[in-house]
Design a protein around this motif. Structure first.
Motif, mmCIF file in Angstrom:
data_model
loop_
_atom_site.group_PDB
_atom_site.id
_atom_site.type_symbol
_atom_site.label_atom_id
_atom_site.label_comp_id
_atom_site.label_asym_id
_atom_site.label_seq_id
_atom_site.Cartn_x
_atom_site.Cartn_y
_atom_site.Cartn_z
ATOM 1 N N UNK A 1 0.841 -1.195 0.000
ATOM 2 C CA UNK A 1 0.000 0.000 0.000
ATOM 3 C C UNK A 1 0.876 1.244 0.000
ATOM 4 N N UNK A 2 0.492 2.214 -0.785
ATOM 5 C CA UNK A 2 1.236 3.471 -0.833
ATOM 6 C C UNK A 2 2.551 3.365 -1.591
ATOM 7 N N UNK A 3 2.760 2.284 -2.322
ATOM 8 C CA UNK A 3 3.979 2.146 -3.112
ATOM 9 C C UNK A 3 5.175 1.637 -2.332
ATOM 10 N N UNK A 4 4.971 1.251 -1.069
ATOM 11 C CA UNK A 4 6.075 0.716 -0.283
ATOM 12 C C UNK A 4 6.406 -0.685 -0.773
ATOM 13 N N UNK A 5 7.669 -0.936 -0.997
ATOM 14 C CA UNK A 5 8.090 -2.232 -1.525
ATOM 15 C C UNK A 5 8.100 -3.271 -0.415
ATOM 16 N N UNK A 6 7.413 -4.398 -0.659
ATOM 17 C CA UNK A 6 7.459 -5.533 0.257
ATOM 18 C C UNK A 6 8.587 -6.432 -0.208
ATOM 19 N N UNK A 7 9.522 -6.709 0.661
ATOM 20 C CA UNK A 7 10.639 -7.556 0.281
ATOM 21 C C UNK A 7 10.172 -9.007 0.186
ATOM 22 N N UNK A 8 10.465 -9.653 -0.934
ATOM 23 C CA UNK A 8 10.033 -11.035 -1.107
ATOM 24 C C UNK A 8 10.886 -11.999 -0.290
ATOM 25 N N UNK A 9 10.404 -13.214 -0.154
ATOM 26 C CA UNK A 9 11.198 -14.286 0.436
ATOM 27 C C UNK A 9 11.662 -15.147 -0.731
ATOM 28 N N UNK A 10 12.964 -15.272 -0.879
ATOM 29 C CA UNK A 10 13.548 -15.964 -2.018
ATOM 30 C C UNK A 10 14.292 -17.217 -1.599
ATOM 31 N N UNK A 11 14.413 -18.147 -2.532
ATOM 32 C CA UNK A 11 15.315 -19.277 -2.401
ATOM 33 C C UNK A 11 16.220 -19.237 -3.620
ATOM 34 N N UNK A 12 17.519 -19.236 -3.381
ATOM 35 C CA UNK A 12 18.484 -19.272 -4.474
ATOM 36 C C UNK A 12 19.222 -20.595 -4.428
ATOM 37 N N UNK A 13 19.657 -21.055 -5.569
ATOM 38 C CA UNK A 13 20.393 -22.309 -5.612
ATOM 39 C C UNK A 13 21.515 -22.269 -6.623
ATOM 40 N N UNK A 14 22.665 -22.776 -6.218
ATOM 41 C CA UNK A 14 23.833 -22.902 -7.091
ATOM 42 C C UNK A 14 24.827 -23.809 -6.387
ATOM 43 N N UNK A 15 25.949 -24.048 -7.000
ATOM 44 C CA UNK A 15 26.995 -24.865 -6.392
ATOM 45 C C UNK A 15 27.560 -24.211 -5.147
ATOM 46 N N UNK A 16 28.295 -24.980 -4.359
ATOM 47 C CA UNK A 16 28.852 -24.440 -3.105
ATOM 48 C C UNK A 16 30.193 -23.753 -3.347
ATOM 49 N N UNK A 17 30.273 -22.984 -4.415
ATOM 50 C CA UNK A 17 31.481 -22.239 -4.776
ATOM 51 C C UNK A 17 31.047 -20.937 -5.442
ATOM 52 N N UNK A 18 32.004 -20.007 -5.542
ATOM 53 C CA UNK A 18 31.692 -18.757 -6.243
ATOM 54 C C UNK A 18 31.655 -19.034 -7.730
ATOM 55 N N UNK A 19 30.817 -18.356 -8.416
ATOM 56 C CA UNK A 19 30.687 -18.553 -9.855
ATOM 57 C C UNK A 19 29.488 -17.775 -10.342
ATOM 58 N N UNK A 20 28.702 -18.396 -11.208
ATOM 59 C CA UNK A 20 27.544 -17.719 -11.791
ATOM 60 C C UNK A 20 26.469 -17.401 -10.754
ATOM 61 N N UNK A 21 26.469 -18.077 -9.624
ATOM 62 C CA UNK A 21 25.484 -17.809 -8.575
ATOM 63 C C UNK A 21 25.888 -16.687 -7.638
ATOM 64 N N UNK A 22 27.151 -16.260 -7.680
ATOM 65 C CA UNK A 22 27.628 -15.240 -6.746
ATOM 66 C C UNK A 22 26.904 -13.901 -6.885
ATOM 67 N N UNK A 23 26.657 -13.385 -8.104
ATOM 68 C CA UNK A 23 25.966 -12.080 -8.186
ATOM 69 C C UNK A 23 24.597 -12.073 -7.528
ATOM 70 N N UNK A 24 23.805 -13.154 -7.704
ATOM 71 C CA UNK A 24 22.468 -13.150 -7.080
ATOM 72 C C UNK A 24 22.583 -13.225 -5.566
ATOM 73 N N UNK A 25 23.567 -13.950 -5.050
ATOM 74 C CA UNK A 25 23.770 -13.994 -3.595
ATOM 75 C C UNK A 25 24.154 -12.628 -3.068
#
Length: 122
Positions: free
Chosen positions: A34-58
């Motif tokens: 309401x009123x344009x206030x942003x509600x922060x979503x609840x997300x699940x992210x998934x990638x390997x247990x190393x830095x790589x293509x998943x690092x920017x989203x984390x």
């Protein structure tokens, strides 16, 4: 042809009639409260247990303070020399119900039920 009317944009103080939808009322803007206030979503992210293509989203989740469950899949080498992840194989079957082309990395927005997969999209 008679007299011509000059077309002008509405004045800046123009307010749409109450019957028109305002920004934030349509499905595309469901993340706005309401009123344009942003509600922060609840997300699940998934990638390997190393830095790589998943690092920017984390990093984006951490920077914005979004509640995020970060699933990190570890890979193990099989007897044949291939790398596999049993946890990813299980989760992939579940995610394929909503997105048959699911790959790593992926993000699932639990507020809207949407899931996005593959590095360029994420």
């Amino acid at each position: 042809f008679g007299s011509r009317q000059e077309l002008r944009p509405p004045p800046l103080h123009h307010r749409p009639p109450s019957s028109e939808k305002r920004m934030g009322q349509g499905p595309c803007f469901g993340f706005l409260g309401a009123g344009g206030h942003v509600r922060k979503p609840r997300l699940t992210t998934g990638y390997g247990d190393f830095r790589g293509l998943g690092a920017p989203m984390r990093m984006m989740c951490a920077y914005t303070g979004v509640r995020c469950e970060d699933l990190k899949y570890s890979a193990e080498q099989s007897i044949t020399g291939n790398w596999t992840s049993a946890a990813w194989a299980r989760h992939k079957r579940e995610l394929e119900e909503a997105n048959p082309l699911v790959q790593l990395p992926y993000v699932v927005n639990h507020a809207s039920g949407e899931g996005v997969a593959q590095s360029n999209a994420v």
